[in-house]
Design a protein around this motif. Structure first.
Motif, short mmCIF file in Angstrom:
data_model
loop_
_atom_site.label_atom_id
_atom_site.label_comp_id
_atom_site.label_asym_id
_atom_site.label_seq_id
_atom_site.Cartn_x
_atom_site.Cartn_y
_atom_site.Cartn_z
N ARG A 95 34.65 31.25 39.34
CA ARG A 95 35.22 30.34 39.45
C ARG A 95 36.49 30.64 38.48
NH1 ARG A 95 29.90 27.80 38.93
NH2 ARG A 95 30.74 27.92 36.33
N LEU A 96 36.25 31.74 37.37
CA LEU A 96 37.75 32.13 36.81
C LEU A 96 38.52 33.28 37.53
CD1 LEU A 96 35.33 33.11 33.41
CD2 LEU A 96 37.89 31.66 33.99
N PHE A 97 37.85 34.10 38.53
CA PHE A 97 38.98 34.74 39.73
C PHE A 97 38.78 34.59 41.10
CE2 PHE A 97 37.46 36.63 35.41
CZ PHE A 97 38.55 36.93 35.04
N PRO A 98 39.96 33.04 41.04
CA PRO A 98 39.56 32.77 42.48
C PRO A 98 40.31 34.17 43.38
CG PRO A 98 40.37 31.51 41.89
CD PRO A 98 39.91 32.45 40.89
N GLU A 99 40.90 34.54 42.50
CA GLU A 99 41.87 35.48 43.95
C GLU A 99 40.99 36.47 44.76
OE1 GLU A 99 42.25 37.14 40.25
OE2 GLU A 99 42.44 34.99 40.21
N ARG A 100 40.05 36.80 43.68
CA ARG A 100 39.16 38.87 43.47
C ARG A 100 38.08 37.67 44.71
NH1 ARG A 100 38.81 41.60 38.81
NH2 ARG A 100 39.11 43.22 39.88
N THR A 101 37.77 39.74 45.18
CA THR A 101 36.22 39.96 45.66
C THR A 101 35.44 40.03 44.58
OG1 THR A 101 37.66 39.84 48.05
CG2 THR A 101 35.12 40.86 48.09
N HIS A 102 34.21 38.89 44.74
CA HIS A 102 32.97 40.13 43.79
C HIS A 102 32.25 40.60 44.90
CE1 HIS A 102 34.41 36.96 40.93
NE2 HIS A 102 33.85 37.64 39.91
N VAL A 103 32.04 41.87 44.42
CA VAL A 103 31.77 43.12 45.55
C VAL A 103 30.51 43.62 44.38
CG1 VAL A 103 31.70 45.05 46.51
CG2 VAL A 103 33.50 43.48 47.02
N ILE A 104 29.16 42.93 44.95
CA ILE A 104 27.70 43.43 44.32
C ILE A 104 27.45 44.35 44.85
CG2 ILE A 104 25.36 41.70 43.40
CD1 ILE A 104 26.87 40.01 44.03
#
Length: 340
Positions: A166-175
């Motif tokens: 939610r804080l970084f909606p423009e980024r892709t979280h890669v786990i």
């Protein structure tokens, strides 16, 4: 008086051998008769003649090794189903580690030993929960057997992940997550937390996720994480092997934010060294308090330790009046969180 398990269970170059039964538990070399606790490759090796395990573990072995290498003769055993082999009573209990993981319970002439394999005590929507079996000798892992390792509830780590999204909606979280067990658990936890969007996966994770679905574990919609149209991954949660989160593959996604899900993320230096921006402490192994609690609850006279931080656990058990012994089984702990 029942014979002590040390008189009928021995450590050999191939692994732990049950002499009266004529079989090995999680052998590290090809043998005639093997009982396998779960599908990780440091426990499930190819080339055995006869393999006994849960039906899910056998399916995982076939998927990972190929039918011809997963045991010439494969015998599934349900949890709680009793089998007698040359006078040895054998049954399986859930270990709570990954789908199909089992503790191997053995009884001979009134003496009982339990080989737990790898296990955790936390809830996991993708596999049966750990079941306690009291015994004379309990064989345990010690992957996280240091007082620093207190795993937080996995649900809180997923909440941290969703806050970051939610804080970084423009980024892709890669786990970064291991292909067997960890990936599927993360997906199921995300679904429980209300994340209903399709989850893109690196190709290396897709096969086992599909197998989990075929075996009845609902993971929702999964899609390949292709690099075409990188902007479509803005705000997405993508799962990949740990080795890929900082590599070229991930950099081709939309402003990737590297994450890693592992019990080792309790050690912040590991996260920094790996370039992990969001460490997620999600483990499929018991932490320090759970190891101590389990060793007490099984009421065993002795605790045998297969791999991990043996010295620390033996010392702590000794302070509690419990005898510990390191088995030094070669090859254990070489896959998954032990080497992430």
């Amino acid at each position: 008086m029942p014979p002590h398990p040390k008189t009928w269970l021995s450590v050999t170059p191939a692994g732990l051998f049950c002499e009266p039964g004529g079989f090995y538990v999680d052998p590290q070399r090809p043998v005639d008769r093997a009982v396998i606790t779960h599908g990780h490759s440091d426990h499930a090796r190819p080339g055995h003649e006869r393999v006994l395990a849960t039906s899910e573990t056998l399916a995982i072995m076939r998927e990972r090794m190929g039918v011809e290498r997963a045991g010439q003769i494969q015998q599934p055993l349900r949890y709680g189903e009793v089998l007698h082999i040359n006078g040895v009573k054998l049954w399986l209990r859930p270990a709570g580690h990954v789908l199909g993981s089992a503790q191997v319970c053995l009884e001979w002439q009134g003496a009982r030993a339990v080989f737990s394999g790898d296990y955790k005590r936390r809830p996991d929507p993708t596999c049966a929960p750990f079941e306690l079996e009291r015994c004379d000798v309990f064989v345990t892992e010690a992957t996280f057997a240091l007082p620093v390792f207190h795993h937080p509830p996995a649900e809180l780590e997923i909440a941290r992940l969703l806050r970051s999204v939610r804080l970084f909606p423009e980024r892709t979280h890669v786990i970064g997550c291991y292909a067997l067990g960890k990936a599927q658990r993360l997906i199921a936890l995300l679904r429980q937390a209300g994340w209903d969007a399709p989850i893109p996966l690196h190709g290396a994770l897709m096969r086992l996720c599909r197998l989990y679905q075929e075996l009845g574990v609902d993971l929702g919609e999964l899609v390949p994480a292709t690099v075409q149209g990188r902007e479509k991954f803005a705000g997405a949660i993508v799962l990949a092997p740990p080795s890929e989160i900082g590599e070229r593959w991930a950099r081709r996604l939309n402003d990737p934010l590297p994450c890693l899900a592992s019990g080792w993320m309790r050690v912040r230096q590991r996260a920094r060294q790996g370039g992990v921006e969001l460490p997620l402490i999600v483990s499929d192994h018991a932490d320090w308090p759970e190891l101590l609690a389990t060793c007490a609850e099984v009421e065993a006279q002795e605790i045998w330790i297969t791999h991990g931080r043996e010295d620390a656990l033996i010392h702590a058990l000794g302070l509690r009046g419990i005898k510990g012994r390191a088995l030094h089984l070669i090859g254990m702990g070489e896959e998954g969180e032990e080497d992430e």
